[in-house]
Scaffold this active site. Structure first.
Site, mmCIF file in Angstrom:
data_model
loop_
_atom_site.group_PDB
_atom_site.id
_atom_site.type_symbol
_atom_site.label_atom_id
_atom_site.label_comp_id
_atom_site.label_asym_id
_atom_site.label_seq_id
_atom_site.Cartn_x
_atom_site.Cartn_y
_atom_site.Cartn_z
ATOM 1 N N HIS A 4 -3.136 3.476 -9.262
ATOM 2 C CA HIS A 4 -4.023 2.862 -8.281
ATOM 3 C C HIS A 4 -5.284 2.362 -8.972
ATOM 4 O O HIS A 4 -5.906 3.083 -9.736
ATOM 5 C CB HIS A 4 -4.434 3.851 -7.186
ATOM 6 C CG HIS A 4 -3.320 4.218 -6.267
ATOM 7 N ND1 HIS A 4 -2.944 3.435 -5.201
ATOM 8 C CD2 HIS A 4 -2.492 5.276 -6.259
ATOM 9 C CE1 HIS A 4 -1.932 4.010 -4.582
ATOM 10 N NE2 HIS A 4 -1.635 5.123 -5.210
ATOM 11 N N ILE A 5 -5.620 1.125 -8.706
ATOM 12 C CA ILE A 5 -6.908 0.580 -9.126
ATOM 13 C C ILE A 5 -7.686 0.367 -7.841
ATOM 14 O O ILE A 5 -7.245 -0.337 -6.932
ATOM 15 C CB ILE A 5 -6.739 -0.746 -9.902
ATOM 16 C CG1 ILE A 5 -5.895 -0.498 -11.167
ATOM 17 C CG2 ILE A 5 -8.106 -1.317 -10.264
ATOM 18 C CD1 ILE A 5 -5.534 -1.764 -11.921
ATOM 19 N N LEU A 6 -8.840 1.017 -7.765
ATOM 20 C CA LEU A 6 -9.636 0.938 -6.547
ATOM 21 C C LEU A 6 -10.389 -0.387 -6.496
ATOM 22 O O LEU A 6 -10.931 -0.845 -7.500
ATOM 23 C CB LEU A 6 -10.605 2.118 -6.485
ATOM 24 C CG LEU A 6 -9.930 3.492 -6.563
ATOM 25 C CD1 LEU A 6 -10.976 4.599 -6.521
ATOM 26 C CD2 LEU A 6 -8.919 3.677 -5.450
ATOM 27 N N ASN A 21 -12.843 9.650 -13.182
ATOM 28 C CA ASN A 21 -11.437 9.721 -13.554
ATOM 29 C C ASN A 21 -11.343 10.394 -14.915
ATOM 30 O O ASN A 21 -12.144 10.122 -15.799
ATOM 31 C CB ASN A 21 -10.849 8.307 -13.629
ATOM 32 C CG ASN A 21 -9.381 8.314 -14.025
ATOM 33 O OD1 ASN A 21 -8.603 9.115 -13.538
ATOM 34 N ND2 ASN A 21 -9.010 7.409 -14.909
ATOM 35 N N HIS A 23 -9.115 10.288 -17.951
ATOM 36 C CA HIS A 23 -8.055 9.438 -18.507
ATOM 37 C C HIS A 23 -7.634 9.969 -19.873
ATOM 38 O O HIS A 23 -8.491 10.264 -20.707
ATOM 39 C CB HIS A 23 -8.537 7.994 -18.629
ATOM 40 C CG HIS A 23 -7.490 7.086 -19.187
ATOM 41 N ND1 HIS A 23 -6.322 6.811 -18.511
ATOM 42 C CD2 HIS A 23 -7.423 6.417 -20.359
ATOM 43 C CE1 HIS A 23 -5.578 5.991 -19.258
ATOM 44 N NE2 HIS A 23 -6.226 5.754 -20.379
ATOM 45 N N ASP A 63 -9.499 1.853 -16.200
ATOM 46 C CA ASP A 63 -9.861 2.733 -17.313
ATOM 47 C C ASP A 63 -10.946 2.210 -18.246
ATOM 48 O O ASP A 63 -10.876 2.395 -19.460
ATOM 49 C CB ASP A 63 -8.609 3.101 -18.123
ATOM 50 C CG ASP A 63 -7.594 3.849 -17.286
ATOM 51 O OD1 ASP A 63 -8.010 4.581 -16.374
ATOM 52 O OD2 ASP A 63 -6.393 3.693 -17.530
#
Length: 108
Positions: A4-6, A21, A23, A63
């Site tokens: 998911h990319i917000l 996040n 990562h 990211d």
């Protein structure tokens, strides 16, 4: 990986809250949900000798948010991939403990 990319419109609902996040790679290396495997394979090919873990602010780009903290993780080419995953996860857990949450959003 969460896959998911917000979006900016979603993130704008949290302007007074820092969304973070964890990562399993350093900034600008091995983006996405196969980062650990990609790093291990790159090490097997002699392209890298380490990878890392970063805690970063979530943005609408995958990211690349402002890095809050990171750890460099050496890659021992003699380890099997499952052994490397175990080693890597131990380091992830030690870093994750520094960031207790008061709540979370699950996309599952």
């Amino acid at each position: 990986g969460w896959d998911h990319i917000l979006t900016k419109s979603f993130l704008n609902n949290f302007v007074r809250t820092k969304i973070i996040n964890l990562h399993p790679a350093l900034i600008n290396t091995f983006p996405g949900n196969s980062a650990i495997k990609d790093a291990w394979e790159a090490a097997q090919e002699g392209k890298v000798d380490s990878t890392g873990i970063m805690v970063h602010e979530v943005t609408d780009v995958l990211d690349v948010g402002n890095v809050i903290e990171h750890r460099v993780v050496p890659i021992n080419k003699n380890l099997t991939f499952p052994s490397f995953i175990f080693f890597f996860n131990c380091i992830i857990l030690s870093l994750a403990k520094k960031f207790p949450t008061s709540g979370y959003i699950s996309f599952r």
